[in-house]
Design a protein around this motif. Structure first.
Motif, PDB file in Angstrom:
ATOM      1  N   HIS A 135       0.842  -1.194   0.000  1.00  4.73           N
ATOM      2  CA  HIS A 135       0.000   0.000   0.000  1.00  4.73           C
ATOM      3  C   HIS A 135       0.880   1.249   0.000  1.00  4.73           C
ATOM      4  CE1 HIS A 135      -3.758  -2.187   0.890  1.00  4.73           C
ATOM      5  NE2 HIS A 135      -2.920  -3.054   1.453  1.00  4.73           N
ATOM      6  N   ALA A 136       0.410   2.275  -0.682  1.00  7.13           N
ATOM      7  CA  ALA A 136       1.173   3.521  -0.769  1.00  7.13           C
ATOM      8  C   ALA A 136       0.210   4.699  -0.776  1.00  7.13           C
ATOM      9  CB  ALA A 136       2.036   3.524  -2.033  1.00  7.13           C
ATOM     10  N   ARG A 137       0.778   5.871  -0.603  1.00  9.20           N
ATOM     11  CA  ARG A 137      -0.017   7.104  -0.637  1.00  9.20           C
ATOM     12  C   ARG A 137       0.781   8.140  -1.415  1.00  9.20           C
ATOM     13  NH1 ARG A 137      -3.940  10.148   1.587  1.00  9.20           N
ATOM     14  NH2 ARG A 137      -3.438  12.256   2.278  1.00  9.20           N
ATOM     15  N   LEU A 138       0.104   8.788  -2.357  1.00  6.56           N
ATOM     16  CA  LEU A 138       0.689   9.877  -3.126  1.00  6.56           C
ATOM     17  C   LEU A 138      -0.036  11.134  -2.695  1.00  6.56           C
ATOM     18  CD1 LEU A 138       2.520  10.918  -5.398  1.00  6.56           C
ATOM     19  CD2 LEU A 138       0.687  10.394  -6.999  1.00  6.56           C
ATOM     20  N   ALA A 139       0.709  12.091  -2.120  1.00  7.90           N
ATOM     21  CA  ALA A 139       0.109  13.337  -1.622  1.00  7.90           C
ATOM     22  C   ALA A 139       0.657  14.506  -2.424  1.00  7.90           C
ATOM     23  CB  ALA A 139       0.426  13.510  -0.144  1.00  7.90           C
ATOM     24  N   VAL A 140      -0.246  15.353  -2.886  1.00  6.29           N
ATOM     25  CA  VAL A 140       0.115  16.589  -3.581  1.00  6.29           C
ATOM     26  C   VAL A 140      -0.431  17.713  -2.717  1.00  6.29           C
ATOM     27  CG1 VAL A 140      -0.080  17.929  -5.691  1.00  6.29           C
ATOM     28  CG2 VAL A 140      -0.004  15.436  -5.814  1.00  6.29           C
ATOM     29  N   GLY A 141       0.471  18.362  -1.978  1.00  7.62           N
ATOM     30  CA  GLY A 141       0.025  19.358  -1.011  1.00  7.62           C
ATOM     31  C   GLY A 141      -0.767  18.657   0.080  1.00  7.62           C
ATOM     32  N   ALA A 142      -1.963  19.166   0.362  1.00 14.43           N
ATOM     33  CA  ALA A 142      -2.814  18.571   1.390  1.00 14.43           C
ATOM     34  C   ALA A 142      -3.717  17.473   0.840  1.00 14.43           C
ATOM     35  CB  ALA A 142      -3.663  19.659   2.036  1.00 14.43           C
ATOM     36  N   VAL A 143      -3.710  17.279  -0.464  1.00 16.07           N
ATOM     37  CA  VAL A 143      -4.581  16.298  -1.113  1.00 16.07           C
ATOM     38  C   VAL A 143      -3.784  15.034  -1.408  1.00 16.07           C
ATOM     39  CG1 VAL A 143      -6.024  15.878  -3.132  1.00 16.07           C
ATOM     40  CG2 VAL A 143      -5.907  18.168  -2.153  1.00 16.07           C
ATOM     41  N   GLY A 144      -4.372  13.878  -1.116  1.00 19.15           N
ATOM     42  CA  GLY A 144      -3.649  12.640  -1.354  1.00 19.15           C
ATOM     43  C   GLY A 144      -4.551  11.518  -1.796  1.00 19.15           C
ATOM     44  N   VAL A 145      -3.952  10.514  -2.396  1.00 16.07           N
ATOM     45  CA  VAL A 145      -4.694   9.327  -2.802  1.00 16.07           C
ATOM     46  C   VAL A 145      -3.923   8.100  -2.310  1.00 16.07           C
ATOM     47  CG1 VAL A 145      -3.609   9.285  -5.095  1.00 16.07           C
ATOM     48  CG2 VAL A 145      -5.760   8.089  -4.741  1.00 16.07           C
ATOM     49  N   ALA A 146      -4.653   7.227  -1.615  1.00 14.33           N
ATOM     50  CA  ALA A 146      -4.060   5.984  -1.119  1.00 14.33           C
ATOM     51  C   ALA A 146      -4.386   4.889  -2.123  1.00 14.33           C
ATOM     52  CB  ALA A 146      -4.639   5.636   0.254  1.00 14.33           C
ATOM     53  N   PHE A 147      -3.408   4.016  -2.359  1.00 14.72           N
ATOM     54  CA  PHE A 147      -3.642   2.946  -3.326  1.00 14.72           C
ATOM     55  C   PHE A 147      -2.859   1.705  -2.943  1.00 14.72           C
ATOM     56  CE2 PHE A 147      -0.224   5.628  -4.878  1.00 14.72           C
ATOM     57  CZ  PHE A 147       0.772   4.728  -5.207  1.00 14.72           C
TER      58      PHE A 147
END
Length: 197
Positions: A34-46
């Motif tokens: 599992h990983a998380r990509l965050a751009v600023g305060a917004v992120g997506v976990a996948f």
């Protein structure tokens, strides 16, 4: 991030992965992670699926988190590698390195996607025209910036050109040296003019 936005982001990433040779194979080695990509305060976990695609994840603690600056999406088309170098990594370094390599290699084949709608020849022409317009836009922006800087330096005289600044500094150094010599000469003449006792 809302579920709809996360799903859309993952769909887009999977589409780009499908167009990137070797991307899915590299990620498949980390299936189930599992990983998380965050751009600023917004992120997506996948989560990484066995076929190397990305799927939604509800995992609260990812193996790795990649954090990009808030303006990364705006800068990515123009500064690609530079933006990705600013990523902060937390967690599994090997997985982060692989994700970074895959993300850096993502390329959108716009002509391929457009050809499904308008055909191969028309898609190539549209993409070629778009590239020309973007190139011309960049050239126009560069010319505008040059003209603006020339106006500010020459016409409005709000800035000094580097050559003029160097010449001015040289003149100031010469004046300072001449003044020092003159001052020493005056002191010498004053000492000579004083009556000897």
């Amino acid at each position: 991030m809302s579920a709809l936005l996360a799903a859309t982001a993952l769909k887009l990433l999977n589409h780009l992965l499908a167009q990137t040779p070797g991307g899915q194979e590299k990620l498949a080695a980390y299936a189930g992670r599992h990983a998380r990509l965050a751009v600023g305060a917004v992120g997506v976990a996948f989560a990484i699926a066995p076929d190397g695609t990305l799927a939604e994840s509800a995992e609260s603690i990812p193996s790795v988190t990649l954090r990009l600056p808030a303006d990364a999406l705006l800068r990515l088309p123009h500064q690609g590698e530079g933006v990705l170098r600013e990523a902060r990594i937390e967690g599994d370094a090997a997985l982060a390195e692989t994700l970074g390599q895959v993300l850096r290699s993502l390329r959108w084949d716009a002509a391929e996607d457009l050809s499904r709608v308008v055909g191969d020849v028309a898609a190539e022409r549209v993409v070629g025209s778009a590239r020309s317009m973007l190139s011309a836009g960049g050239d126009l922006a560069s010319r505008f910036a040059n003209a603006g800087s020339e106006y500010v330096a020459d016409e409005a005289q709000m800035l000094i050109r580097p050559a003029a600044s160097v010449a001015f500094a040289s003149d100031v150094d010469t004046l300072r040296d001449d003044f020092s010599r003159l001052q020493k000469r005056i002191e010498l003449l004053e000492r000579r003019a004083q009556p000897k006792s």
